[in-house]
Design an enzyme around this catalytic site. Structure first.
Site, mmCIF file in Angstrom:
data_model
loop_
_atom_site.group_PDB
_atom_site.id
_atom_site.type_symbol
_atom_site.label_atom_id
_atom_site.label_comp_id
_atom_site.label_asym_id
_atom_site.label_seq_id
_atom_site.Cartn_x
_atom_site.Cartn_y
_atom_site.Cartn_z
ATOM 1 N N ASP A 186 0.804 -1.342 -0.039
ATOM 2 C CA ASP A 186 -0.063 -0.289 -0.032
ATOM 3 C C ASP A 186 0.973 1.273 0.047
ATOM 4 O O ASP A 186 0.733 2.028 1.000
ATOM 5 C CB ASP A 186 -0.947 -0.074 1.281
ATOM 6 C CG ASP A 186 -1.937 1.111 1.456
ATOM 7 O OD1 ASP A 186 -2.539 1.441 0.397
ATOM 8 O OD2 ASP A 186 -2.086 1.490 2.429
ATOM 9 N N ASN A 189 7.025 -7.425 6.808
ATOM 10 C CA ASN A 189 5.787 -6.713 6.931
ATOM 11 C C ASN A 189 4.635 -7.657 6.665
ATOM 12 O O ASN A 189 4.610 -7.929 5.441
ATOM 13 C CB ASN A 189 5.611 -5.396 6.582
ATOM 14 C CG ASN A 189 4.363 -4.716 6.949
ATOM 15 O OD1 ASN A 189 4.047 -4.335 7.874
ATOM 16 N ND2 ASN A 189 3.570 -4.270 5.864
ATOM 17 N N GLU A 190 3.725 -8.069 7.634
ATOM 18 C CA GLU A 190 2.743 -8.658 7.399
ATOM 19 C C GLU A 190 2.595 -9.840 6.414
ATOM 20 O O GLU A 190 1.968 -9.970 5.027
ATOM 21 C CB GLU A 190 1.568 -7.744 6.781
ATOM 22 C CG GLU A 190 1.291 -6.624 7.796
ATOM 23 C CD GLU A 190 -0.209 -5.727 7.496
ATOM 24 O OE1 GLU A 190 -0.628 -5.929 6.270
ATOM 25 O OE2 GLU A 190 -0.508 -5.121 8.478
ATOM 26 N N ASN A 226 -0.108 -5.631 13.827
ATOM 27 C CA ASN A 226 -0.970 -4.580 13.101
ATOM 28 C C ASN A 226 -2.488 -4.968 13.137
ATOM 29 O O ASN A 226 -3.018 -5.975 12.659
ATOM 30 C CB ASN A 226 -0.681 -4.478 11.513
ATOM 31 C CG ASN A 226 0.927 -4.109 11.309
ATOM 32 O OD1 ASN A 226 1.656 -3.951 12.289
ATOM 33 N ND2 ASN A 226 1.513 -4.199 9.967
ATOM 34 N N TYR A 230 -6.695 -3.321 12.762
ATOM 35 C CA TYR A 230 -7.594 -2.540 12.087
ATOM 36 C C TYR A 230 -8.834 -2.600 12.475
ATOM 37 O O TYR A 230 -9.805 -2.070 11.577
ATOM 38 C CB TYR A 230 -7.259 -2.395 10.703
ATOM 39 C CG TYR A 230 -5.979 -1.818 10.490
ATOM 40 C CD1 TYR A 230 -5.720 -0.327 10.270
ATOM 41 C CD2 TYR A 230 -4.934 -2.393 9.930
ATOM 42 C CE1 TYR A 230 -4.758 0.462 10.276
ATOM 43 C CE2 TYR A 230 -3.635 -1.747 9.772
ATOM 44 C CZ TYR A 230 -3.759 -0.307 9.819
ATOM 45 O OH TYR A 230 -2.464 0.275 9.543
ATOM 46 N N TYR A 277 -10.900 -1.468 9.056
ATOM 47 C CA TYR A 277 -11.396 -2.543 8.176
ATOM 48 C C TYR A 277 -12.351 -3.506 8.211
ATOM 49 O O TYR A 277 -12.799 -4.285 7.362
ATOM 50 C CB TYR A 277 -9.990 -3.104 7.527
ATOM 51 C CG TYR A 277 -9.178 -2.121 6.834
ATOM 52 C CD1 TYR A 277 -9.448 -1.697 5.727
ATOM 53 C CD2 TYR A 277 -7.833 -2.000 7.418
ATOM 54 C CE1 TYR A 277 -8.526 -1.022 4.989
ATOM 55 C CE2 TYR A 277 -6.931 -1.278 6.453
ATOM 56 C CZ TYR A 277 -7.408 -0.490 5.319
ATOM 57 O OH TYR A 277 -6.484 0.407 4.610
ATOM 58 N N GLU A 337 0.775 -1.076 14.246
ATOM 59 C CA GLU A 337 -0.039 -0.327 13.264
ATOM 60 C C GLU A 337 -1.681 -0.392 13.718
ATOM 61 O O GLU A 337 -1.840 -1.602 14.151
ATOM 62 C CB GLU A 337 -0.257 -0.761 11.638
ATOM 63 C CG GLU A 337 1.069 -0.514 10.875
ATOM 64 C CD GLU A 337 1.068 -1.009 9.238
ATOM 65 O OE1 GLU A 337 -0.223 -1.036 8.925
ATOM 66 O OE2 GLU A 337 1.917 -1.242 8.939
ATOM 67 N N TRP A 384 -0.730 4.117 12.766
ATOM 68 C CA TRP A 384 -0.202 4.207 11.538
ATOM 69 C C TRP A 384 -0.997 5.256 10.937
ATOM 70 O O TRP A 384 -2.103 5.434 11.000
ATOM 71 C CB TRP A 384 -0.813 2.974 10.535
ATOM 72 C CG TRP A 384 -0.268 2.836 9.270
ATOM 73 C CD1 TRP A 384 -1.223 2.967 8.035
ATOM 74 C CD2 TRP A 384 0.739 2.745 8.578
ATOM 75 N NE1 TRP A 384 -0.382 2.615 6.996
ATOM 76 C CE2 TRP A 384 0.821 2.615 7.551
ATOM 77 C CE3 TRP A 384 2.245 2.465 9.146
ATOM 78 C CZ2 TRP A 384 1.798 2.481 6.628
ATOM 79 C CZ3 TRP A 384 3.162 2.050 8.558
ATOM 80 C CH2 TRP A 384 3.222 2.132 7.098
ATOM 81 N N LYS A 408 -4.225 7.942 6.804
ATOM 82 C CA LYS A 408 -4.168 7.560 8.229
ATOM 83 C C LYS A 408 -3.308 8.404 8.891
ATOM 84 O O LYS A 408 -2.940 8.202 10.121
ATOM 85 C CB LYS A 408 -4.119 6.087 8.482
ATOM 86 C CG LYS A 408 -5.097 5.128 7.646
ATOM 87 C CD LYS A 408 -5.061 3.847 8.260
ATOM 88 C CE LYS A 408 -5.721 3.018 7.502
ATOM 89 N NZ LYS A 408 -5.709 2.617 6.064
HETATM 90 C C1 BDP Z 1 -1.274 -2.465 6.626
HETATM 91 C C2 BDP Z 1 0.054 -2.162 5.778
HETATM 92 C C3 BDP Z 1 0.268 -0.926 5.618
HETATM 93 C C4 BDP Z 1 -0.994 -0.243 4.874
HETATM 94 C C5 BDP Z 1 -1.975 -0.293 6.176
HETATM 95 C C6 BDP Z 1 -3.383 0.581 5.676
HETATM 96 O O1 BDP Z 1 0.973 -2.692 6.740
HETATM 97 O O2 BDP Z 1 1.201 -0.898 4.680
HETATM 98 O O3 BDP Z 1 -0.677 1.031 4.518
HETATM 99 O O4 BDP Z 1 -2.311 -1.645 6.374
HETATM 100 O O5 BDP Z 1 -4.191 -0.305 5.181
HETATM 101 O O6 BDP Z 1 -2.030 -3.894 6.266
HETATM 102 O O7 BDP Z 1 -3.472 1.490 6.046
#
Ligand code: BDP
Length: 602
Positions: A166, A414-415, A469, A471, A475, A509, A554, A573
């Site tokens: 992303d 990362n992820e 990370n 969300y 999400y 994140e 993030w 973000k």
């Molecule tokens: C995470 C990723 C990051 C993205 C973020 C997002 O590590 O790079 O920018 O989500 O969706 O999964 O804002």
């Protein structure tokens, strides 16, 4: 693996000149440049600033989105006074692939757009003359390369990248190019690792030289330029009485000077700033100098208007001022190693860095978010080739950054998709192969994506501490459902708490896209109010679990991504806008962080 990664400098033995400025530049749409002898002359170049990503200067989409081969060229005068030395060109970052030619002679190639490499041009150079430096570059993305993605060909024949990540695929010479000269017998590398005693510290050092002749001496000076310790030999100990330790947001640096001499003649000299400190993980605590530290900081990007991913001292200075104003003490170099100047800033300001390699996009769900496939990433037939490049870049990152006191830990992915068993052999190999790379034995870790939970991840045994990370509130379980998001987060954390795992967890994140200036009472998603509510929710959760040892929302600032129906001209973000002005949430978080000590929870 790159042997020569020391940061360039000028002194009585060495020479360093930045070649920043306008270079010639040309797209090679048919990949005919080599056949058409572009190594001798670019046929129809335009001027392009270096360092910069080429993309955002253009006003037409074909140029901004250009994917494929492109060339840079510059005439470089090499003074005759450098005769007898090794002459090199040092590229801070050429994204993602480059082959270097000097006066028509092919010198070397390099892959990996976020780490430096040195081209030894001694055999090709003409002294007291202009030399033609030409680079053939390529910015395609592939599954067997870092960062991972695909390169598609549209029906009109034009190529387009499909990143599995992303952030925008900003391309070009993103960091400075240096013309360097070193003596033939020179310092190739050094390491300095500290151990602490009672009001005394020992800096254990090793020095590698390009030749075995000559003797090595090492001197350590304090900030007043007073010698505090000396030693002789290629390995040795510098014993410092009453050391001023490097600490979080309280940095003290010493200058280490290495001299190589033969028959009383100085042959080479190299100086660098180092810090005396230790890093340990003890149970669920992260410790600096044996004292627990709570991380407050950010995931970041090297990203700004006009020049894309170019390293810009001005932007960096502003970012450090913002992070200091916020009360932060740390950041992650998401999702690639940053310019070396960033680590030098952090060394001086006492920031802790989680240093990340560009192993991002190792997940097909991320690809499908952007229109990709649905299979486990590590089942793919590309992983063997990918592994080699990945290990190579972890090796170079650790090699380049190992002497920075600011570096707290290495993030190896990362992820990645760790919810499939096929990830395990890859992780076993990677963690075994990287175990001994860091002389300071810093912790190694990686971020766990939302889908890779306490229950689903097969790779929880690998990291020395966890980066999560998560969300909820954005999400999934968003808007009015955020209370269920909080409940779900607590359910997962209760499982970590109840397990026999006793390692620190850092939230690396979480966040909400926020349109600056959008206000709504009561809040809706994208409003400034909602961003604050989401952060408040996470902070409530962090404060209820002792093993959570850090928070890095993030992102520090809004940044550019590919276009898509989930993005309004990039990822929003940021706590700050892309031009580095605060959103309302920055004031809220600043207030919290100024109230939290560096040893919060102890
Ligand atoms: C995470 C990723 C990051 C993205 C973020 C997002 O590590 O790079 O920018 O989500 O969706 O999964 O804002």
């Amino acid at each position: 693996m790159e042997q020569e990664l020391l940061y360039p400098l000028t002194n009585k033995c060495r020479f360093d000149q930045k070649l920043d400025g306008l270079w010639d530049f040309e797209f090679d749409r048919e990949s005919q440049g080599l056949a058409d002898n572009w190594t001798a002359k670019l046929p129809d170049p335009i001027k392009m600033p270096v360092p910069a990503s080429f993309n955002d200067f253009f006003t037409d989409k074909d140029s901004r989105e250009y994917t494929g081969d492109f060339w840079y060229a510059k005439r470089v005068f090499v003074p005759g006074s450098l005769r007898g030395k090794l002459i090199g060109l040092r590229f801070g970052a050429a994204t993602h692939r480059a082959t270097v030619y000097v006066n028509g002679q092919e010198i070397r190639s390099h892959e990996g757009g976020f780490l430096p490499f040195l081209a030894d041009i001694t055999s090709a150079v003409k002294f007291d003359e202009e030399n033609l430096v030409v680079l053939e570059m390529n910015n395609e993305l592939h599954r067997d390369a870092l960062p991972a993605g695909d390169t598609a060909v549209l029906k009109n024949g034009k190529k387009m990248v499909k990143p599995f990540f992303d952030f925008y695929n900003y391309s070009g010479l993103n960091r400075s190019v240096h013309l360097v000269a070193t003596p033939e017998n020179h310092v190739v590398d050094y390491t300095a690792v500290s151990t602490l005693g009672d009001d005394l510290a020992t800096v254990h050092y090793t020095v590698t030289t390009s030749q075995s002749v000559g003797s090595v001496s090492v001197t350590l000076r304090d900030k007043d330029d007073q010698i505090v310790a000396t030693s002789n030999g290629r390995t040795g100990d510098l014993v410092v009485q009453h050391p001023q330790l490097w600490n979080v947001r309280d940095a003290h640096l010493y200058t280490l000077t290495i001299q190589v001499t033969a028959n009383d003649n100085l042959i080479d000299e190299y100086s660098d700033e180092i810090g005396i400190r230790t890093i340990t993980i003890a149970g669920h605590q992260i410790e600096v100098n044996g004292q627990p530290v709570y991380l407050k900081g950010f995931g970041r990007h090297e990203d700004s208007i006009y020049a894309g991913r170019a390293f810009d001292l001005n932007v960096e200075k502003r970012d450090f001022e913002l992070m200091k104003w916020m009360g932060a003490n740390s950041f992650r170099t998401s999702h690639y190693p940053y310019d070396e100047e960033v680590y030098r800033f952090a060394d001086r300001e006492g920031f802790l860095i989680i240093d990340e390699v560009p192993a991002v996009g190792f997940k097909m769900a991320a690809a499908s978010f952007l229109g990709g496939l649905d299979q486990s990433f590590f089942d793919g037939d590309w992983t063997e080739e990918l592994y080699k490049k990945h290990l190579d870049q972890v090796t170079d990152m650790i090699h380049r950054d190992k002497n920075h006191p600011s570096v707290l830990a290495w993030s190896l992915f990362n992820e990645p998709d760790t919810s499939s068993k096929s990830a395990v052999p890859y992780f076993e190999k990677m963690f075994a192969a990287t175990k001994a790379l860091d002389p300071d034995q810093r912790p190694r870790t990686f971020t766990l994506n939302e889908d890779d939970t306490f229950d689903t991840s097969y790779c929880k045994q690998f990291p020395d501490f966890y980066l999560l990370n998560r969300y909820p509130g954005w999400y999934h379980k968003w808007g009015y459902e955020i209370s269920d998001g909080e409940a779900g987060l607590r359910e997962e954390l209760d499982k970590w708490a109840a397990s026999d795992i006793d390692k620190p967890v850092v939230f690396s994140e979480y966040g909400a896209d926020t349109q600056p200036g959008l206000h709504k009472l009561p809040s809706v998603m994208w409003s400034e109010e909602y961003q604050i509510e989401l952060l408040q929710m996470f902070n409530r959760v962090f404060d209820s679990y002792d093993f959570i040892r850090g928070e890095q929302p993030w992102n520090l600032a809004d940044f550019q991504t590919v276009e898509g129906n989930m993005r309004v001209n990039g990822n929003k973000k940021g706590l700050f806008t892309r031009d580095r002005q605060p959103k309302e949430a920055a004031f809220y978080l600043r207030h919290r962080w100024l109230d939290i000590d560096n040893n919060f929870k102890n």
